[in-house]
Design a protein around this motif. Structure first.
Motif, PDB file in Angstrom:
ATOM      1  N   LEU A 115     -12.980   4.212  -2.584  1.00 59.25           N
ATOM      2  CA  LEU A 115     -14.362   4.252  -2.409  1.00 59.25           C
ATOM      3  C   LEU A 115     -14.699   4.812  -1.083  1.00 59.25           C
ATOM      4  CD1 LEU A 115     -17.185   3.358  -3.758  1.00 59.25           C
ATOM      5  CD2 LEU A 115     -17.042   1.560  -2.487  1.00 59.25           C
ATOM      6  N   SER A 116     -15.433   5.974  -1.098  1.00 59.23           N
ATOM      7  CA  SER A 116     -16.117   6.731  -0.037  1.00 59.23           C
ATOM      8  C   SER A 116     -15.022   7.125   1.254  1.00 59.23           C
ATOM      9  CB  SER A 116     -17.016   5.956   0.488  1.00 59.23           C
ATOM     10  OG  SER A 116     -18.024   6.797   1.418  1.00 59.23           O
ATOM     11  N   ARG A 117     -13.731   7.332   0.560  1.00 54.89           N
ATOM     12  CA  ARG A 117     -12.710   7.932   1.650  1.00 54.89           C
ATOM     13  C   ARG A 117     -11.878   8.901   1.083  1.00 54.89           C
ATOM     14  NH1 ARG A 117      -8.519   4.237   1.872  1.00 54.89           N
ATOM     15  NH2 ARG A 117      -9.000   2.812   0.196  1.00 54.89           N
ATOM     16  N   ALA A 118     -12.024   9.549  -0.263  1.00 58.30           N
ATOM     17  CA  ALA A 118     -11.302  10.577  -0.804  1.00 58.30           C
ATOM     18  C   ALA A 118     -10.894  11.792   0.166  1.00 58.30           C
ATOM     19  CB  ALA A 118     -11.703  10.754  -2.343  1.00 58.30           C
ATOM     20  N   VAL A 119     -12.197  12.479   0.303  1.00 58.29           N
ATOM     21  CA  VAL A 119     -12.434  13.983   0.797  1.00 58.29           C
ATOM     22  C   VAL A 119     -11.494  13.694   2.313  1.00 58.29           C
ATOM     23  CG1 VAL A 119     -13.545  15.979   1.242  1.00 58.29           C
ATOM     24  CG2 VAL A 119     -14.125  14.297  -0.475  1.00 58.29           C
ATOM     25  N   ALA A 120     -10.046  13.642   2.340  1.00 56.66           N
ATOM     26  CA  ALA A 120      -9.596  13.537   3.520  1.00 56.66           C
ATOM     27  C   ALA A 120      -8.270  14.199   3.321  1.00 56.66           C
ATOM     28  CB  ALA A 120      -9.603  12.080   4.058  1.00 56.66           C
ATOM     29  N   ASP A 121      -7.481  14.521   4.393  1.00 54.14           N
ATOM     30  CA  ASP A 121      -5.764  14.695   4.001  1.00 54.14           C
ATOM     31  C   ASP A 121      -5.157  13.969   3.733  1.00 54.14           C
ATOM     32  OD1 ASP A 121      -6.331  17.515   4.754  1.00 54.14           O
ATOM     33  OD2 ASP A 121      -6.147  17.225   6.966  1.00 54.14           O
ATOM     34  N   TYR A 122      -5.385  12.615   4.312  1.00 52.88           N
ATOM     35  CA  TYR A 122      -4.801  11.356   3.755  1.00 52.88           C
ATOM     36  C   TYR A 122      -5.461  10.070   3.409  1.00 52.88           C
ATOM     37  CZ  TYR A 122      -0.668  13.800   6.323  1.00 52.88           C
ATOM     38  OH  TYR A 122       0.162  14.712   6.707  1.00 52.88           O
ATOM     39  N   VAL A 123      -5.142   9.478   2.293  1.00 54.67           N
ATOM     40  CA  VAL A 123      -5.713   8.021   2.071  1.00 54.67           C
ATOM     41  C   VAL A 123      -4.760   7.000   2.104  1.00 54.67           C
ATOM     42  CG1 VAL A 123      -7.793   9.057   1.321  1.00 54.67           C
ATOM     43  CG2 VAL A 123      -5.908   8.727  -0.425  1.00 54.67           C
ATOM     44  N   VAL A 124      -5.008   5.783   2.417  1.00 51.75           N
ATOM     45  CA  VAL A 124      -4.225   4.810   2.210  1.00 51.75           C
ATOM     46  C   VAL A 124      -5.051   3.776   0.853  1.00 51.75           C
ATOM     47  CG1 VAL A 124      -3.537   2.534   2.998  1.00 51.75           C
ATOM     48  CG2 VAL A 124      -3.070   4.534   4.359  1.00 51.75           C
ATOM     49  N   VAL A 125      -3.897   3.602  -0.211  1.00 50.93           N
ATOM     50  CA  VAL A 125      -4.289   2.880  -1.385  1.00 50.93           C
ATOM     51  C   VAL A 125      -3.757   1.819  -1.778  1.00 50.93           C
ATOM     52  CG1 VAL A 125      -4.884   3.691  -3.965  1.00 50.93           C
ATOM     53  CG2 VAL A 125      -4.876   5.381  -2.319  1.00 50.93           C
ATOM     54  N   ASP A 126      -4.176   0.625  -2.271  1.00 52.29           N
ATOM     55  CA  ASP A 126      -3.565  -0.400  -2.749  1.00 52.29           C
ATOM     56  C   ASP A 126      -2.510  -0.102  -3.772  1.00 52.29           C
ATOM     57  OD1 ASP A 126      -4.650  -1.931  -0.583  1.00 52.29           O
ATOM     58  OD2 ASP A 126      -6.010  -3.045  -1.818  1.00 52.29           O
ATOM     59  N   GLU A 127      -1.277  -0.779  -4.034  1.00 55.64           N
ATOM     60  CA  GLU A 127      -0.522  -0.241  -5.224  1.00 55.64           C
ATOM     61  C   GLU A 127      -1.314  -0.723  -6.217  1.00 55.64           C
ATOM     62  OE1 GLU A 127       4.174  -1.250  -6.616  1.00 55.64           O
ATOM     63  OE2 GLU A 127       3.137  -2.658  -5.225  1.00 55.64           O
ATOM     64  N   ALA A 128      -1.946  -1.663  -6.402  1.00 53.89           N
ATOM     65  CA  ALA A 128      -2.665  -2.287  -7.751  1.00 53.89           C
ATOM     66  C   ALA A 128      -4.025  -3.051  -7.292  1.00 53.89           C
ATOM     67  CB  ALA A 128      -1.940  -3.443  -8.492  1.00 53.89           C
ATOM     68  N   GLY A 129      -4.959  -2.313  -7.039  1.00 56.24           N
ATOM     69  CA  GLY A 129      -6.162  -2.791  -6.544  1.00 56.24           C
ATOM     70  C   GLY A 129      -7.298  -2.092  -7.212  1.00 56.24           C
ATOM     71  N   PRO A 130      -8.661  -2.750  -7.125  1.00 60.02           N
ATOM     72  CA  PRO A 130      -9.780  -1.833  -7.508  1.00 60.02           C
ATOM     73  C   PRO A 130     -10.304  -0.883  -6.534  1.00 60.02           C
ATOM     74  CG  PRO A 130     -10.524  -4.158  -6.758  1.00 60.02           C
ATOM     75  CD  PRO A 130      -9.078  -4.075  -6.757  1.00 60.02           C
ATOM     76  N   ILE A 131     -10.839   0.114  -7.248  1.00 57.73           N
ATOM     77  CA  ILE A 131     -11.475   1.225  -6.632  1.00 57.73           C
ATOM     78  C   ILE A 131     -12.322   0.717  -5.485  1.00 57.73           C
ATOM     79  CG2 ILE A 131     -13.131   3.294  -6.649  1.00 57.73           C
ATOM     80  CD1 ILE A 131     -11.952   3.883  -9.217  1.00 57.73           C
ATOM     81  N   ALA A 132     -13.323  -0.199  -5.642  1.00 59.77           N
ATOM     82  CA  ALA A 132     -14.121  -0.707  -4.690  1.00 59.77           C
ATOM     83  C   ALA A 132     -13.604  -1.411  -3.494  1.00 59.77           C
ATOM     84  CB  ALA A 132     -15.447  -1.563  -5.315  1.00 59.77           C
ATOM     85  N   VAL A 133     -12.390  -1.998  -3.459  1.00 56.68           N
ATOM     86  CA  VAL A 133     -11.958  -2.828  -2.528  1.00 56.68           C
ATOM     87  C   VAL A 133     -10.770  -1.958  -1.967  1.00 56.68           C
ATOM     88  CG1 VAL A 133     -10.570  -5.086  -1.910  1.00 56.68           C
ATOM     89  CG2 VAL A 133     -12.198  -4.921  -3.762  1.00 56.68           C
ATOM     90  N   GLY A 134      -9.614  -1.594  -2.402  1.00 57.25           N
ATOM     91  CA  GLY A 134      -8.538  -0.955  -1.685  1.00 57.25           C
ATOM     92  C   GLY A 134      -8.058   0.220  -2.417  1.00 57.25           C
ATOM     93  N   GLY A 135      -8.779   0.571  -3.416  1.00 58.00           N
ATOM     94  CA  GLY A 135      -8.422   1.733  -4.165  1.00 58.00           C
ATOM     95  C   GLY A 135      -7.482   1.763  -5.129  1.00 58.00           C
ATOM     96  N   GLN A 176       0.853  -1.252   0.093  1.00 58.40           N
ATOM     97  CA  GLN A 176      -0.070   0.002   0.083  1.00 58.40           C
ATOM     98  C   GLN A 176       0.892   1.319   0.037  1.00 58.40           C
ATOM     99  OE1 GLN A 176      -2.423  -0.635   3.555  1.00 58.40           O
ATOM    100  NE2 GLN A 176      -3.958  -1.298   2.328  1.00 58.40           N
ATOM    101  N   ILE A 177       0.151   2.271  -0.623  1.00 58.63           N
ATOM    102  CA  ILE A 177       0.875   3.523  -0.460  1.00 58.63           C
ATOM    103  C   ILE A 177      -0.134   4.558   0.523  1.00 58.63           C
ATOM    104  CG2 ILE A 177       2.038   3.363  -2.477  1.00 58.63           C
ATOM    105  CD1 ILE A 177      -0.048   5.257  -3.980  1.00 58.63           C
ATOM    106  N   ARG A 178       0.497   5.792   1.005  1.00 58.29           N
ATOM    107  CA  ARG A 178      -0.258   6.576   1.771  1.00 58.29           C
ATOM    108  C   ARG A 178       0.059   7.763   1.032  1.00 58.29           C
ATOM    109  NH1 ARG A 178       0.870   8.422   7.523  1.00 58.29           N
ATOM    110  NH2 ARG A 178       2.333   9.720   6.821  1.00 58.29           N
ATOM    111  N   VAL A 179      -1.242   8.484   0.574  1.00 62.99           N
ATOM    112  CA  VAL A 179      -1.231   9.777  -0.226  1.00 62.99           C
ATOM    113  C   VAL A 179      -1.703  10.971   0.496  1.00 62.99           C
ATOM    114  CG1 VAL A 179      -2.295  10.711  -2.317  1.00 62.99           C
ATOM    115  CG2 VAL A 179      -1.683   8.516  -2.254  1.00 62.99           C
TER     116      VAL A 179
END
Length: 336
Positions: A105-125, A41-44
């Protein structure tokens, strides 16, 4: 383009949350612990988040939210753009300081989000590299609308010689669908209100008013006939297309289902679709009208505007000033 500085992380950040499902009145800005990336995962650090109709639809009530796997307390928004500020073990595609965009999915409006390096939007982003020449406000509008438009085009396959009728052509998905159909060589007739006519022409569509008499107005514009249709708002355009003789296999919807017509789902668009669209933006071949920008503290007003479905283009939430490394209020306005 000057690369933004990497922002030093803190222990808490802002996030828009639902404590109870409902409309804009249920949204609030909360101080929450900063999430930590796990393996893969990465943190953005989010700089901007784009709004979509699905954001407020799927959080409107508990039953609808459950269909999307959401429970309280819940975040808000899906499209984001920002800068990688931490990477988890095993990440190879991204590094700290990379500019990225995508969907969570339903997490974007935030100062930080954790996202899967390679995953679908509906699961890990999912995350994609933001090309040079594409600013973060524009990148933050691409994920849902771009994917959905690409999926709609994949159903009807517009090309040279086609005349495509697009319902809701001035909306968030419509601005992409119109331009992608034009780039494919098709003639585009786009439905909208009288006030949207100039905006539709700027995208390359021939405007036509929606509502009673649509079939007659389209026939007057295209006496040789319409060959494909995308209904990006409801069912009126799809039914009009049938009356105009368009076969069901060349009609698609995104917001409703009609027996015999294939609905387009952005989740089915290939991952490469977003990189292709971002590349078109970077090359100046596709533009994204941004109708308004709001600071995160004005999230309720932003959602009310977007949910009214009369805005021409995208609505974006400002979270950070990437040039200075700190939050800076955006201005509501007509950036195009």
């Amino acid at each position: 383009m000057e690369e933004p500085s990497v922002i030093t992380s803190t222990t808490t950040g802002r996030a828009v949350r639902f404590e109870s499902f409902g409309g804009p009145e249920a949204l609030s800005v909360r101080e929450v612990p900063v999430p930590q990336p796990g393996p893969g995962q990465i943190r953005v650090r989010v700089t901007a988040a784009g709004l979509n109709p699905m954001d407020w639809f799927m959080t409107s009530d508990a039953e609808t939210a459950a269909r999307f796997g959401l429970s309280l307390p819940c975040g808000f928004g899906t499209d984001y753009a920002g800068i990688v500020d931490q990477v988890g073990d095993g990440v190879s595609e991204f590094a700290v300081g990379d500019r990225v965009f995508g969907g969570v999915l339903s997490r974007a409006v935030a100062d930080y989000v954790v996202v899967d390096e390679a995953g679908p939007i509906a699961v890990g982003g999912e995350a994609h590299r933001t090309p040079a020449g594409v600013d973060d406000h524009t990148a933050a509008t691409l994920a849902i609308a771009g994917r959905t438009a690409a999926a709609a085009l994949a159903v009807v396959h517009p090309g040279p010689g086609d005349t495509v009728l697009i319902g809701g052509a001035g909306g968030g998905v419509g601005v992409f669908a119109v331009q992608l159909a034009r780039l494919a060589g098709a003639r585009v007739i786009g439905t909208g209100s009288a006030t949207s006519a100039d905006a539709l022409r700027a995208l390359g569509a021939e405007p036509v008013a929606y509502g009673d008499g649509l079939v007659e107005r389209v026939r007057a514009l295209a006496p040789a006939g319409v060959t494909a249709a995308m209904d990006l708002h409801g069912t009126d355009t799809a039914h009009a297309a049938r009356e105009l003789g368009v076969p069901d296999e060349r009609i698609t919807t995104i917001a409703t289902r009609i027996d015999g017509i294939t609905a387009a789902n952005g989740a089915n668009a290939p991952r490469s679709a977003l990189d292709d669209i971002a590349g078109l933006v970077a090359a100046g071949r596709l533009r994204v009208p941004i109708a308004a920008r709001f600071p995160v503290e004005q999230i309720r007003a932003a959602v009310e505007l977007q949910a009214g479905r009369h805005v021409h283009g995208k609505v974006v939430i400002d979270l950070q000033d990437v040039s200075a490394g700190s939050w800076k209020p955006g201005a509501q306005g007509g950036e195009v």
